[in-house]
Design a protein around this motif. Structure first.
Motif, PDB file in Angstrom:
ATOM      1  N   PHE A 173       1.010  -1.206   0.078  1.00  0.00           N
ATOM      2  CA  PHE A 173       0.184  -0.238  -0.419  1.00  0.00           C
ATOM      3  C   PHE A 173       0.580   1.168   0.338  1.00  0.00           C
ATOM      4  CE2 PHE A 173      -2.570   3.128   1.532  1.00  0.00           C
ATOM      5  CZ  PHE A 173      -3.406   3.315   1.667  1.00  0.00           C
ATOM      6  N   ILE A 174       1.777   1.466   0.514  1.00  0.00           N
ATOM      7  CA  ILE A 174       2.672   2.622   1.177  1.00  0.00           C
ATOM      8  C   ILE A 174       3.866   2.801  -0.074  1.00  0.00           C
ATOM      9  CG2 ILE A 174       2.522   2.631   3.204  1.00  0.00           C
ATOM     10  CD1 ILE A 174       4.844   1.017   4.153  1.00  0.00           C
ATOM     11  N   SER A 175       4.237   1.591  -0.563  1.00  0.00           N
ATOM     12  CA  SER A 175       5.073   1.840  -2.057  1.00  0.00           C
ATOM     13  C   SER A 175       4.995   1.399  -3.020  1.00  0.00           C
ATOM     14  CB  SER A 175       6.533   1.006  -1.511  1.00  0.00           C
ATOM     15  OG  SER A 175       5.346  -0.680  -1.836  1.00  0.00           O
ATOM     16  N   LYS A 176       3.287   1.564  -3.448  1.00  0.00           N
ATOM     17  CA  LYS A 176       2.577   1.404  -4.619  1.00  0.00           C
ATOM     18  C   LYS A 176       2.676   2.362  -5.491  1.00  0.00           C
ATOM     19  CE  LYS A 176      -1.985   2.116  -3.619  1.00  0.00           C
ATOM     20  NZ  LYS A 176      -2.345   2.705  -2.623  1.00  0.00           N
ATOM     21  N   ASP A 177       2.829   4.025  -4.873  1.00  0.00           N
ATOM     22  CA  ASP A 177       3.260   4.630  -6.502  1.00  0.00           C
ATOM     23  C   ASP A 177       4.794   5.382  -6.150  1.00  0.00           C
ATOM     24  OD1 ASP A 177       0.427   5.091  -6.860  1.00  0.00           O
ATOM     25  OD2 ASP A 177      -0.240   6.239  -5.014  1.00  0.00           O
ATOM     26  N   ASN A 178       5.419   4.448  -5.740  1.00  0.00           N
ATOM     27  CA  ASN A 178       6.940   5.282  -4.946  1.00  0.00           C
ATOM     28  C   ASN A 178       7.138   5.446  -7.017  1.00  0.00           C
ATOM     29  OD1 ASN A 178       6.960   5.672  -2.827  1.00  0.00           O
ATOM     30  ND2 ASN A 178       8.433   3.792  -2.310  1.00  0.00           N
ATOM     31  N   ASP A 179       7.359   4.563  -7.904  1.00  0.00           N
ATOM     32  CA  ASP A 179       7.695   4.663  -8.953  1.00  0.00           C
ATOM     33  C   ASP A 179       7.941   5.449  -9.729  1.00  0.00           C
ATOM     34  OD1 ASP A 179       8.406   1.995  -7.499  1.00  0.00           O
ATOM     35  OD2 ASP A 179       8.218   1.121 -10.224  1.00  0.00           O
ATOM     36  N   ARG A 180       5.822   5.717  -9.602  1.00  0.00           N
ATOM     37  CA  ARG A 180       5.824   6.785 -10.615  1.00  0.00           C
ATOM     38  C   ARG A 180       6.538   8.526 -10.190  1.00  0.00           C
ATOM     39  NH1 ARG A 180       1.715   9.891  -9.227  1.00  0.00           N
ATOM     40  NH2 ARG A 180       1.242   8.867  -7.935  1.00  0.00           N
ATOM     41  N   LEU A 181       5.565   8.473  -8.549  1.00  0.00           N
ATOM     42  CA  LEU A 181       6.470   9.832  -7.717  1.00  0.00           C
ATOM     43  C   LEU A 181       7.761   9.680  -7.604  1.00  0.00           C
ATOM     44  CD1 LEU A 181       4.269   9.177  -4.561  1.00  0.00           C
ATOM     45  CD2 LEU A 181       4.045  10.517  -6.158  1.00  0.00           C
ATOM     46  N   VAL A 182       8.877   8.618  -7.386  1.00  0.00           N
ATOM     47  CA  VAL A 182      10.199   9.362  -7.545  1.00  0.00           C
ATOM     48  C   VAL A 182      10.993   9.630  -8.993  1.00  0.00           C
ATOM     49  CG1 VAL A 182      12.467   8.363  -7.393  1.00  0.00           C
ATOM     50  CG2 VAL A 182      10.795   8.160  -5.735  1.00  0.00           C
ATOM     51  N   ARG A 183       9.904   9.168 -10.509  1.00  0.00           N
ATOM     52  CA  ARG A 183      10.457   9.237 -11.603  1.00  0.00           C
ATOM     53  C   ARG A 183       9.886  10.823 -11.446  1.00  0.00           C
ATOM     54  NH1 ARG A 183      11.582   6.245 -16.671  1.00  0.00           N
ATOM     55  NH2 ARG A 183      11.434   7.777 -17.524  1.00  0.00           N
ATOM     56  N   THR A 184       8.817  10.748 -11.630  1.00  0.00           N
ATOM     57  CA  THR A 184       8.041  12.144 -11.479  1.00  0.00           C
ATOM     58  C   THR A 184       8.526  13.874 -10.721  1.00  0.00           C
ATOM     59  OG1 THR A 184       5.624  11.291 -11.482  1.00  0.00           O
ATOM     60  CG2 THR A 184       5.510  13.673 -11.622  1.00  0.00           C
ATOM     61  N   ALA A 185       8.974  13.613  -9.711  1.00  0.00           N
ATOM     62  CA  ALA A 185       9.681  14.072  -8.740  1.00  0.00           C
ATOM     63  C   ALA A 185      11.056  14.242  -9.373  1.00  0.00           C
ATOM     64  CB  ALA A 185      10.355  13.647  -7.528  1.00  0.00           C
ATOM     65  N   ILE A 186      11.847  13.932  -9.803  1.00  0.00           N
ATOM     66  CA  ILE A 186      13.180  13.831 -10.822  1.00  0.00           C
ATOM     67  C   ILE A 186      12.827  14.548 -11.249  1.00  0.00           C
ATOM     68  CG2 ILE A 186      15.065  12.892 -11.944  1.00  0.00           C
ATOM     69  CD1 ILE A 186      14.941  10.358  -9.715  1.00  0.00           C
ATOM     70  N   GLU A 187      11.606  14.233 -12.574  1.00  0.00           N
ATOM     71  CA  GLU A 187      11.742  14.977 -14.271  1.00  0.00           C
ATOM     72  C   GLU A 187      10.973  16.850 -14.112  1.00  0.00           C
ATOM     73  OE1 GLU A 187       9.827  12.239 -15.729  1.00  0.00           O
ATOM     74  OE2 GLU A 187      11.663  11.349 -16.772  1.00  0.00           O
ATOM     75  N   GLU A 188      10.226  16.442 -13.252  1.00  0.00           N
ATOM     76  CA  GLU A 188       9.548  17.793 -12.891  1.00  0.00           C
ATOM     77  C   GLU A 188      11.109  18.824 -12.276  1.00  0.00           C
ATOM     78  OE1 GLU A 188       5.884  17.767 -10.747  1.00  0.00           O
ATOM     79  OE2 GLU A 188       4.848  16.553 -12.558  1.00  0.00           O
ATOM     80  N   GLY A 189      11.182  18.033 -11.193  1.00  0.00           N
ATOM     81  CA  GLY A 189      12.612  19.337 -10.342  1.00  0.00           C
ATOM     82  C   GLY A 189      13.755  19.494 -11.472  1.00  0.00           C
TER      83      GLY A 189
END
Length: 173
Positions: A142-158
């Motif tokens: 439950f807590i890690s299911k979105d990590n792949d998308r969140l980390v990639r999005t944070a890096i690319e947007e940052g």
């Protein structure tokens, strides 16, 4: 114990990614604590650590299953314990509900000029052996299911924001 790892490649250099994941240290005298909010996760920096972020201490809030009776909010207290600038970082954490310990890390590997492989991993271990048996797998998923998308999005947007800021003076000059 549960473990989640993944990797992806982006058209950014390790230095650009590092600058997003580990922004310049701001000491307490510079103002209020730094807060980062992204995708339902809130991170408050308690202590910035050294010039590379080693020793950084943060608290995090994030979504957890409501069946844990915490109002759907999980909390962790984390400390960055290992840093190799522009290369890798590791943290140790204690979280609740479902009292647990976790370790997380990321590694940046240059693939070609201007392209980098980002590797991220985390482990999760519930302390209570009964709850570990009954709930650890479900809660970790439950807590890690979105990590792949969140980390990639944070890096690319940052990186995109940093590039846009860097290009702005050139556009007006």
């Amino acid at each position: 114990m549960r473990e989640h790892t993944y990797s992806f490649e982006v058209d950014e250099t390790p230095e650009e990614i590092w600058a997003v994941l580990h922004p310049k240290v701001r000491r307490a005298a510079d103002g209020p604590r730094r807060v980062i909010e992204h995708g339902g996760v809130r991170i408050e920096i308690i202590n910035e650590g050294d010039e590379n972020g080693q020793g950084l201490v943060r608290t995090c809030t994030f979504k957890v299953p409501k069946l844990l009776l915490s109002g759907g909010v999980g909390r962790s207290w984390e400390c960055v314990t290992e840093v190799v600038p522009n290369r890798s970082s590791r943290y140790e954490a204690v979280g609740k509900p479902l009292w647990s310990k976790a370790t997380g890390w990321h590694r940046l590997e240059p693939v070609t000029d201007g392209r980098t492989r980002v590797e991220f991993g985390e482990t999760y271990h519930a302390f209570n052996p009964v709850l570990r048996l009954l709930l650890e797998r479900y809660v970790h998923h439950f807590i890690s299911k979105d990590n792949d998308r969140l980390v990639r999005t944070a890096i690319e947007e940052g990186v995109a924001r940093r590039r846009a800021r860097a290009a702005a003076p050139e556009a007006t000059g």
